[in-house]
Design a protein around this motif. Structure first.
Motif, PDB file in Angstrom:
ATOM      1  N   ASP A  52       0.843  -1.195   0.000  1.00  0.00           N
ATOM      2  CA  ASP A  52       0.000   0.000   0.000  1.00  0.00           C
ATOM      3  C   ASP A  52       0.878   1.244   0.000  1.00  0.00           C
ATOM      4  O   ASP A  52       1.818   1.353   0.789  1.00  0.00           O
ATOM      5  N   GLY A  53       0.520   2.188  -0.882  1.00  0.00           N
ATOM      6  CA  GLY A  53       1.341   3.398  -0.980  1.00  0.00           C
ATOM      7  C   GLY A  53       2.403   3.293  -2.058  1.00  0.00           C
ATOM      8  O   GLY A  53       3.151   4.251  -2.286  1.00  0.00           O
ATOM      9  N   SER A  54       2.468   2.143  -2.737  1.00  0.00           N
ATOM     10  CA  SER A  54       3.453   1.995  -3.801  1.00  0.00           C
ATOM     11  C   SER A  54       3.094   2.850  -5.007  1.00  0.00           C
ATOM     12  O   SER A  54       3.958   3.177  -5.822  1.00  0.00           O
ATOM     13  N   GLY A  55       1.801   3.175  -5.112  1.00  0.00           N
ATOM     14  CA  GLY A  55       1.352   3.924  -6.280  1.00  0.00           C
ATOM     15  C   GLY A  55       0.685   3.037  -7.311  1.00  0.00           C
ATOM     16  O   GLY A  55       0.097   3.535  -8.268  1.00  0.00           O
ATOM     17  N   ILE A  76       0.275  -5.795   0.936  1.00  0.00           N
ATOM     18  CA  ILE A  76       0.768  -5.484   2.284  1.00  0.00           C
ATOM     19  C   ILE A  76       0.174  -4.139   2.669  1.00  0.00           C
ATOM     20  O   ILE A  76       0.366  -3.136   1.969  1.00  0.00           O
ATOM     21  N   SER A  77      -0.550  -4.101   3.771  1.00  0.00           N
ATOM     22  CA  SER A  77      -1.253  -2.873   4.141  1.00  0.00           C
ATOM     23  C   SER A  77      -0.368  -1.890   4.900  1.00  0.00           C
ATOM     24  O   SER A  77      -0.755  -0.737   5.091  1.00  0.00           O
ATOM     25  N   ASP A  78       0.786  -2.329   5.338  1.00  0.00           N
ATOM     26  CA  ASP A  78       1.688  -1.444   6.078  1.00  0.00           C
ATOM     27  C   ASP A  78       2.369  -0.486   5.104  1.00  0.00           C
ATOM     28  O   ASP A  78       3.407  -0.811   4.509  1.00  0.00           O
ATOM     29  N   SER A  79       1.804   0.683   4.949  1.00  0.00           N
ATOM     30  CA  SER A  79       2.312   1.614   3.942  1.00  0.00           C
ATOM     31  C   SER A  79       3.642   2.247   4.340  1.00  0.00           C
ATOM     32  O   SER A  79       4.276   2.917   3.527  1.00  0.00           O
ATOM     33  N   SER A  80       4.065   2.041   5.561  1.00  0.00           N
ATOM     34  CA  SER A  80       5.397   2.540   5.931  1.00  0.00           C
ATOM     35  C   SER A  80       6.473   1.827   5.129  1.00  0.00           C
ATOM     36  O   SER A  80       7.587   2.340   4.963  1.00  0.00           O
ATOM     37  N   LEU A  81       6.152   0.650   4.619  1.00  0.00           N
ATOM     38  CA  LEU A  81       7.105  -0.121   3.815  1.00  0.00           C
ATOM     39  C   LEU A  81       7.144   0.336   2.360  1.00  0.00           C
ATOM     40  O   LEU A  81       7.938  -0.186   1.588  1.00  0.00           O
ATOM     41  N   ALA A  82       6.288   1.287   2.008  1.00  0.00           N
ATOM     42  CA  ALA A  82       6.271   1.753   0.623  1.00  0.00           C
ATOM     43  C   ALA A  82       7.537   2.541   0.280  1.00  0.00           C
ATOM     44  O   ALA A  82       7.926   2.622  -0.884  1.00  0.00           O
ATOM     45  N   VAL A  83       8.152   3.142   1.273  1.00  0.00           N
ATOM     46  CA  VAL A  83       9.455   3.798   1.101  1.00  0.00           C
ATOM     47  C   VAL A  83      10.405   2.981   1.959  1.00  0.00           C
ATOM     48  O   VAL A  83      10.387   3.052   3.192  1.00  0.00           O
ATOM     49  N   LEU A  84      11.228   2.191   1.298  1.00  0.00           N
ATOM     50  CA  LEU A  84      11.937   1.102   1.981  1.00  0.00           C
ATOM     51  C   LEU A  84      13.441   1.227   1.846  1.00  0.00           C
ATOM     52  O   LEU A  84      13.959   1.369   0.734  1.00  0.00           O
ATOM     53  N   ASP A  85      14.136   1.163   2.980  1.00  0.00           N
ATOM     54  CA  ASP A  85      15.593   1.067   2.943  1.00  0.00           C
ATOM     55  C   ASP A  85      15.972  -0.329   2.456  1.00  0.00           C
ATOM     56  O   ASP A  85      15.391  -1.320   2.896  1.00  0.00           O
ATOM     57  N   SER A  86      16.985  -0.392   1.626  1.00  0.00           N
ATOM     58  CA  SER A  86      17.364  -1.694   1.067  1.00  0.00           C
ATOM     59  C   SER A  86      18.017  -2.594   2.106  1.00  0.00           C
ATOM     60  O   SER A  86      18.204  -3.782   1.855  1.00  0.00           O
ATOM     61  N   ASN A  87      18.378  -2.054   3.264  1.00  0.00           N
ATOM     62  CA  ASN A  87      18.859  -2.933   4.334  1.00  0.00           C
ATOM     63  C   ASN A  87      17.716  -3.370   5.254  1.00  0.00           C
ATOM     64  O   ASN A  87      17.964  -3.971   6.292  1.00  0.00           O
ATOM     65  N   PHE A 147       6.363  -4.770  -4.947  1.00  0.00           N
ATOM     66  CA  PHE A 147       6.361  -3.438  -5.558  1.00  0.00           C
ATOM     67  C   PHE A 147       6.201  -2.397  -4.453  1.00  0.00           C
ATOM     68  O   PHE A 147       5.195  -2.384  -3.721  1.00  0.00           O
ATOM     69  N   VAL A 148       7.218  -1.546  -4.324  1.00  0.00           N
ATOM     70  CA  VAL A 148       7.177  -0.452  -3.358  1.00  0.00           C
ATOM     71  C   VAL A 148       7.236   0.859  -4.126  1.00  0.00           C
ATOM     72  O   VAL A 148       7.441   0.870  -5.340  1.00  0.00           O
ATOM     73  N   ARG A 149       7.053   1.969  -3.443  1.00  0.00           N
ATOM     74  CA  ARG A 149       7.134   3.254  -4.122  1.00  0.00           C
ATOM     75  C   ARG A 149       8.584   3.648  -4.349  1.00  0.00           C
ATOM     76  O   ARG A 149       8.952   4.058  -5.447  1.00  0.00           O
ATOM     77  N   GLU A 150       9.405   3.562  -3.315  1.00  0.00           N
ATOM     78  CA  GLU A 150      10.802   3.918  -3.415  1.00  0.00           C
ATOM     79  C   GLU A 150      11.641   2.860  -2.700  1.00  0.00           C
ATOM     80  O   GLU A 150      11.233   2.328  -1.664  1.00  0.00           O
ATOM     81  N   LEU A 151      12.817   2.620  -3.249  1.00  0.00           N
ATOM     82  CA  LEU A 151      13.764   1.669  -2.670  1.00  0.00           C
ATOM     83  C   LEU A 151      15.076   2.421  -2.491  1.00  0.00           C
ATOM     84  O   LEU A 151      15.634   2.930  -3.457  1.00  0.00           O
ATOM     85  N   LEU A 152      15.522   2.501  -1.247  1.00  0.00           N
ATOM     86  CA  LEU A 152      16.640   3.385  -0.924  1.00  0.00           C
ATOM     87  C   LEU A 152      17.858   2.597  -0.493  1.00  0.00           C
ATOM     88  O   LEU A 152      17.784   1.754   0.394  1.00  0.00           O
ATOM     89  N   ALA A 153      18.986   2.872  -1.127  1.00  0.00           N
ATOM     90  CA  ALA A 153      20.265   2.354  -0.642  1.00  0.00           C
ATOM     91  C   ALA A 153      20.840   3.370   0.331  1.00  0.00           C
ATOM     92  O   ALA A 153      20.292   4.445   0.522  1.00  0.00           O
TER      93      ALA A 153
END
Lengths: 370, 184
Positions: A154-157, A192-203, A230-236
């Motif tokens: 959720d929140g991936s867009g 996945i309803s936890d939208s905090s995971l939509a912007v995800l650190d790669s670690n 599928f997430v909105r952003e994946l951050l290294a």
């Protein structure tokens, strides 16, 4: 020229993988004690004693997961039929041979032979990591299939308005793998309803893999399938740390949480507000290739290359603008067209897989002969 | 040879990201906060007003297409050093890439992050504007806020004003980034 070695017969005292596994895919835990001082790349590390495995005759592929994470590295491998292939004297050699996890076969020329395989593991500190060996036994097959779970955070867009276009563009993924006689045989879905995971650190990929997934009613989640998130952003962690996608393992395996899937950033594939579905699926195909054990044909510096003899190489001398990278425009005809080139150019998408890459795919842990 | 923490070595190798595969170089060190480039004057010169003519090779390296390609490898995150080794003064190009409403998301987001390594007025102004771009992707606004935090010191008026305005953004991740920025 790779070192060639003799068939190494198993010896008394070797851990018998044949006894510890069954047909198909098995996860076999190993007791490893990392306690002996050693050095790696000039740094002090702690290493295990040599541990020998007896690989059965019908073994197709094997992956050694030191700790299911990134705290343990294989540092030595003496393999039946291939000799020792891990050169621990350079980062480049380690990258080529063992990271993130050691897997065989690396190619038809560097196979997984039956017999005795001996390895060591190293870490920064003494401990007994939860080491596992993933072993696939049976037939390789010239046509293989695997299952996918599409999991949208959720929140991936992504939402129902994207469904038709996503489905239509998926033929790009299918056509890429069809070259290698690899098919997606089944697909499930979930959210996945936890939208905090939509912007995800790669670690934090383990958090994603551990999240509660609500299974689709029409296409329920499939046990043992590759989870494609599928997430909105994946951050290294680096400064300009946006990623388009990441495989949780090379190879991955569904039964290890930390290695169970592939993550794709939706917004990395947008052009303006619109989504480039073809680029999205091509990135997914690249990352899924990693998950099944494929490495980059050429790395960013023009070296190292993968172990396959038929993948084109774009070496350092092709760095015409001398910026230290072999970029797609410098590597046209020398590998930029291959799906597993280090740089997936979203403006000129790759389309090729080779027979050698097909061999690795057919050998992959979670492939099933068709 | 400098010491490289093992977990970071293992992580760098495992991810195959940002790895210096040239045997003459050590693996990338753990990322420390980037040192900002030398600040430029308030009257930020654009690439067309540089007092010193740019050499041919450097000019080519600073072309938008070259910079865009350099920063767009899907799995390989460019470092500030990667960028400045290609183009000594990339800010104007980065701003243009970041502000292109039709640009590829990955390229724009990377450009925004790299702008955060500069402390010039032009970089800060561009980031502040992107952080308020209502019709744009929330990821653009969020990333701009994070980059603004790197580009400015705590208490900077532009930073504070931009972050406060973002507290009412409709996107929760943007709001979280704003709260974090104000808390620093």
């Amino acid at each position: 020229m790779l070192p060639s070695g003799p068939y190494l017969p198993c010896e008394a005292g070797d851990f018998d993988l044949g006894q510890a596994s069954t047909a198909g895919l098995s996860m076999v835990p190993l007791a490893v004690d990392i306690s002996q001082p050693s050095s790696l790349l000039g740094q002090p590390v702690v290493e295990s004693a040599p541990l020998s495995l007896c690989v059965p005759e019908d073994a197709v592929s094997l992956a050694l997961y030191g700790d299911g994470g990134e705290m343990v590295l294989p540092t030595s491998w003496i393999g039946s039929g291939i000799g020792e292939i891990i050169d621990t004297s350079s980062v480049q050699a380690l990258v080529r041979a063992v990271t993130p996890d050691l897997s065989l076969p690396k190619s038809a020329e560097v196979p997984l032979a039956a017999g005795r395989h001996t390895f060591k593991l190293a870490s920064e500190f003494p401990w007994s990591p939860p080491t596992e060996v993933a072993l696939r036994r049976g037939q390789r097959g010239d046509a293989t299939g695997f299952s996918l779970n599409f999991i949208i955070v959720d929140g991936s867009g992504l939402d129902s308005s994207d469904a038709a276009a996503l489905e239509d563009a998926a033929k790009v993924f299918d056509e890429l793998y069809a070259q290698a006689n690899v098919l997606v045989v089944a697909a499930g879905g979930g959210t996945i309803s936890d939208s905090s995971l939509a912007v995800l650190d790669s670690n934090k990929l383990g958090d994603l893999a551990s999240a509660t997934v609500t299974s689709s009613v029409d296409a329920p989640l499939i046990d043992g399938a590759l989870d494609l998130y599928f997430v909105r952003e994946l951050l290294a962690q680096e400064t300009a740390g946006q990623l388009a996608g990441k495989a949780m393992g090379i190879p991955g395996v569904a039964s290890l949480i930390a290695k169970s899937g592939v993550v794709i950033s939706v917004d990395a594939h947008r052009r303006g507000l619109a989504l480039d579905y073809v680029a999205l699926w091509t990135t997914a195909a690249h990352e899924v290739g990693h998950w099944h054990g494929l490495r980059h044909t050429t790395e960013r510096w023009g070296q190292p290359h993968d172990y396959l003899v038929d993948t084109p190489q774009c070496s350092t001398w092709k760095d015409l603008n001398k910026n230290g990278f072999v970029e797609p425009f410098e590597c046209r005809g020398s590998g930029a067209e291959n799906l597993m080139f280090w740089y997936l150019d979203m403006n000129q998408l790759p389309t090729q897989l080779t027979a050698g890459q097909a061999f690795v795919l057919h050998s992959a842990l979670t492939m099933t002969p068709l | 040879m400098r010491s490289i923490p093992f977990p970071l070595l293992a992580s760098a190798l495992a991810g195959l990201l940002g790895i210096s595969c040239n045997t003459a170089r050590e693996p990338d060190a753990p990322q420390s906060p980037p040192r900002p480039a030398a600040t430029e004057s308030a009257g930020e010169p654009s690439s067309t007003t540089q007092s010193k003519p740019v050499g041919g090779a450097e000019h080519e390296g600073c072309e938008r297409a070259a910079i865009a390609q350099l920063i767009s490898a899907p799995e390989d995150v460019p470092t500030p050093a990667d960028l400045t080794s290609t183009c000594a003064r990339p800010q104007a190009t980065l701003i243009a890439i970041a502000q292109d409403p039709d640009g590829l998301g990955l390229t724009r987001l990377r450009a925004i992050e790299l702008l955060g390594t500069f402390r010039s007025d032009s970089a800060v102004a561009a980031l502040a504007k992107l952080a308020r771009s209502e019709g744009d992707l929330a990821s653009i606004r969020r990333t701009a806020l994070v980059a603004l935090g790197r580009s400015t010191a705590a208490g900077d008026a532009r930073r504070t004003a931009t972050a406060q305005a973002a507290l009412t953004d409709p996107d929760p991740h943007v709001r979280a980034a704003a709260e974090k920025l104000l808390a620093k």
